[in-house]
Design a protein around this motif. Structure first.
Motif, short mmCIF file in Angstrom:
data_model
loop_
_atom_site.label_atom_id
_atom_site.label_comp_id
_atom_site.label_asym_id
_atom_site.label_seq_id
_atom_site.Cartn_x
_atom_site.Cartn_y
_atom_site.Cartn_z
N ALA A 95 0.77 -1.32 0.08
CA ALA A 95 0.00 -0.07 -0.08
C ALA A 95 0.90 1.12 0.03
CB ALA A 95 -0.93 0.08 1.18
N PHE A 96 1.92 1.19 0.82
CA PHE A 96 3.05 2.40 0.90
C PHE A 96 3.58 2.54 -0.82
CE2 PHE A 96 3.00 2.90 5.43
CZ PHE A 96 3.32 4.11 5.66
N THR A 97 3.92 1.49 -1.20
CA THR A 97 4.56 1.76 -2.52
C THR A 97 3.65 2.20 -3.58
OG1 THR A 97 5.73 -0.36 -1.93
CG2 THR A 97 5.57 0.23 -4.10
N LEU A 98 2.47 1.72 -3.59
CA LEU A 98 1.54 2.08 -4.45
C LEU A 98 1.07 3.68 -4.32
CD1 LEU A 98 -0.97 -1.07 -5.13
CD2 LEU A 98 0.93 -0.20 -6.70
N ALA A 99 0.91 4.03 -3.05
CA ALA A 99 0.73 5.37 -2.62
C ALA A 99 1.75 6.24 -3.13
CB ALA A 99 0.64 5.56 -1.27
N GLY A 100 3.23 5.60 -2.81
CA GLY A 100 4.29 6.57 -3.57
C GLY A 100 4.37 6.70 -4.76
N ILE A 101 4.22 5.73 -5.63
CA ILE A 101 3.99 5.77 -7.22
C ILE A 101 3.26 6.68 -7.57
CG2 ILE A 101 3.50 4.40 -8.92
CD1 ILE A 101 4.57 1.93 -7.82
N VAL A 102 1.84 6.64 -6.86
CA VAL A 102 0.72 7.78 -7.42
C VAL A 102 1.08 9.11 -6.95
CG1 VAL A 102 -1.51 8.35 -6.76
CG2 VAL A 102 -1.12 6.13 -7.10
N LEU A 103 1.75 9.29 -5.70
CA LEU A 103 2.51 10.71 -5.28
C LEU A 103 3.46 11.19 -6.23
CD1 LEU A 103 2.34 12.99 -3.58
CD2 LEU A 103 4.09 11.53 -2.11
N ILE A 104 4.28 10.44 -6.74
CA ILE A 104 5.14 10.65 -7.82
C ILE A 104 4.85 11.26 -9.01
CG2 ILE A 104 7.15 9.92 -9.09
CD1 ILE A 104 8.04 8.10 -6.55
N GLY A 105 3.79 10.36 -9.53
CA GLY A 105 3.04 10.65 -10.73
C GLY A 105 2.24 12.22 -10.46
N VAL A 106 1.35 12.43 -9.64
CA VAL A 106 0.91 13.70 -9.21
C VAL A 106 2.10 14.65 -9.04
CG1 VAL A 106 -0.34 14.81 -7.57
CG2 VAL A 106 -0.85 12.57 -8.03
N LEU A 107 3.00 14.58 -8.50
CA LEU A 107 3.99 15.62 -8.51
C LEU A 107 4.64 16.08 -10.06
CD1 LEU A 107 6.20 14.54 -5.53
CD2 LEU A 107 4.43 16.62 -5.61
N GLY A 108 4.64 14.99 -10.77
CA GLY A 108 5.25 15.16 -12.24
C GLY A 108 4.08 15.67 -13.05
N PHE A 109 2.84 15.75 -12.65
CA PHE A 109 1.73 16.53 -13.30
C PHE A 109 1.71 17.98 -12.81
CE2 PHE A 109 -0.21 12.46 -14.67
CZ PHE A 109 -0.55 12.64 -15.89
N VAL A 110 2.07 18.17 -11.58
CA VAL A 110 2.19 19.44 -10.96
C VAL A 110 3.27 20.42 -11.57
CG1 VAL A 110 2.43 20.74 -8.68
CG2 VAL A 110 1.06 19.00 -8.82
N GLY A 111 4.24 19.83 -12.11
CA GLY A 111 5.42 20.55 -12.78
C GLY A 111 4.99 21.40 -13.98
N ARG A 112 3.85 21.21 -14.42
CA ARG A 112 3.59 22.08 -15.68
C ARG A 112 1.84 22.08 -15.41
NH1 ARG A 112 5.89 24.07 -20.19
NH2 ARG A 112 7.47 22.74 -20.01
#
Length: 477
Positions: A4-21
């Motif tokens: 669960a931690f891993t999947l949450a971390g993967i999603v968080l990284i993806g969200v941060l990537g979208f926030v970049g622009r």
């Protein structure tokens, strides 16, 4: 809990990537190099973070576990390379700004007035870096599988991570990579500090206790000795790595450098980044601790996670997995940008900027899909090519170095001749006669042949040119 931690971390990284622009990039230059507007802080995390991949996070611990102090070859080469780049970066950035370079292929094509050289260098770059992309994706699955013991969970993490990386890379380009680099380096440093305190204390009473026990039980691990990782391997591998990084032979490092606001940003960062790279010592110390408790013959890549599970509570191990996941996803995003821009700019060769942009985005999807499919079903298929990532790409060092000069002293033919000779030698020594040069890094052998052939071909080129000039002027030979 860990999954669960891993999947949450993967999603968080993806969200941060979208926030970049906030809006999708309008053109390839903005997408690839962020409009050349990045300041010192962003450049710091973007460039320094390139060093910390799954190899450095898990692989350095594994190399220390299996080879002892031989793992420390990775410590000197990065600072040496940064010293070189401190002097070269200003020249590279200014040429890129004035001539519109986005890729290494752009640079070589322009400096040698040869589209063929730009295309060949781009093809080599894609071939040598694609296995490195697969390594990040496979590493993501390995991390989860080692911690959960479930192969299906590892495969699920690979798929989820790849999809999110592709999505935020397509949307935000290099700005997405920069945004996720902040998170990656922050959580990685926190986790490494926790590990360097908790793991040695749990198994040996502290860092000093680890080395005292190794000195008593495994003294051979504390010096470079005969074998696969001997002194020759240590020195030659360090040299090849330093030359490759210092002379910008890996194609995915070009967009990051070109994205700086001005050369002062680069020089300031290259002054201090060698200190930051000392963090590579931390996973190595975990690897030394593993020598004391992990059975000999165990998978070296898993020792850091194995010790984490034994020494830390489950939720902290989950954070370790998230950090390891970040060291796979963020570099994978940067590598995708390097590969796709090479294909769009230097291989496909279309006139329309819009078509070029769509080819770039299509390549992101195809390269990621290929690496993912092979990582799941045939992880061995690209594994041998990974041996060529550094030794093969470093053969571009002479072409890059001569191109950095104010006036290029040789033509394209000598550069082609040297490059071809160097690559043939590297491929031969890697796959055919693997014992011919012992433990010498084959990239260095190929580079020596490359330079000699280039020098001979350049001398012949000058002689032919001089003879032609004499004949045309009617002077006696």
């Amino acid at each position: 809990m860990i999954l669960a931690f891993t999947l949450a971390g993967i999603v968080l990284i993806g969200v941060l990537g979208f926030v970049g622009r906030r809006r999708p990039a309008a053109d390839l230059a903005e997408w690839t190099v962020g409009g050349r507007k990045f300041g010192a802080l962003t450049m710091w995390f973007l460039q320094a973070g390139e060093v910390f991949t799954t190899f450095t996070f898990l692989g350095m611990a594994g190399l220390a576990f299996s080879g002892g102090v031989a793992a420390m070859y990775a410590l000197p080469y990065v600072p040496i390379a940064y010293v070189v780049l401190f002097f070269l970066a200003k020249r590279i950035w200014r040429m890129g700004k004035e001539r519109g370079y986005l890729t290494q292929g752009d640079f070589l094509e322009d400096r040698y007035s040869s589209r063929a050289l730009g295309t060949v260098s781009a093809i080599l770059g894609v071939v040598f870096v694609l296995p490195y992309l697969q390594l990040q994706i496979t590493g993501l699955g390995l991390i989860v599988r080692l911690v959960t013991g479930d192969r299906a969970s590892g495969t699920l993490s690979m798929i989820a991570g790849s999809v999110l990386v592709v999505a935020f890379v397509l949307w935000a380009g290099l700005r997405g990579v920069a945004a996720t680099s902040y998170f990656k380096d922050a959580i990685m440093l926190v986790v490494l500090v926790v590990l360097i305190i908790a793991v040695p204390a749990h198994f040996a009473g502290g860092v000093s206790g680890v080395f005292h026990k190794i000195d008593q039980l495994h003294p051979e691990k504390l010096f470079v000795h005969a074998g696969a990782n001997d002194h020759t391997w240590f020195i030659t591998s360090m040299l090849v790595s330093a030359i490759g990084v210092g002379l910008m032979t890996l194609p995915h490092t070009w967009p990051a450098l070109m994205s700086a606001r001005d050369p002062k940003v680069l020089r300031r960062n290259y002054t201090w980044m060698p200190v930051y790279e000392l963090c590579l010592l931390l996973p190595m110390i975990i690897g030394f601790a593993a020598i004391l408790v992990v059975p000999k013959g165990s998978d070296p890549n898993g020792v850091l996670l194995t010790l984490s599970k034994d020494a830390l509570p489950g939720w902290v191990t989950g954070l370790v997995v998230v950090a390891a996941t970040a060291t796979a996803m963020v570099p994978a995003a940067g590598i995708l940008i390097g590969i796709s821009s090479l294909v769009a700019r230097n291989i496909a060769r279309v006139r329309s900027e819009r078509t070029q942009f769509w080819i770039n985005h299509g390549t992101v999807v195809l390269a990621s899909a290929l690496a993912l499919v092979l990582g799941i079903f045939r992880p061995d298929l690209l594994a041998n090519l990974l041996l060529l990532t550094y030794s093969g790409s470093v053969q571009l060092a002479p072409a890059n170095l001569l191109g950095f000069l104010k006036k290029v002293p040789v033509g394209k033919a000598p550069v082609f001749a040297g490059l071809l000779a160097g690559e043939v030698v590297v491929i031969w020594l890697t796959f055919v006669d693997t014992k011919l040069v012992g433990t010498v890094n084959v990239g260095l052998v190929g580079l020596a042949v490359n330079v000699v052939v280039l020098a001979i071909a350049a001398a012949i080129e000058r002689a032919v040119t001089r003879s032609g000039d004499v004949v045309r002027t009617g002077e006696p030979v």
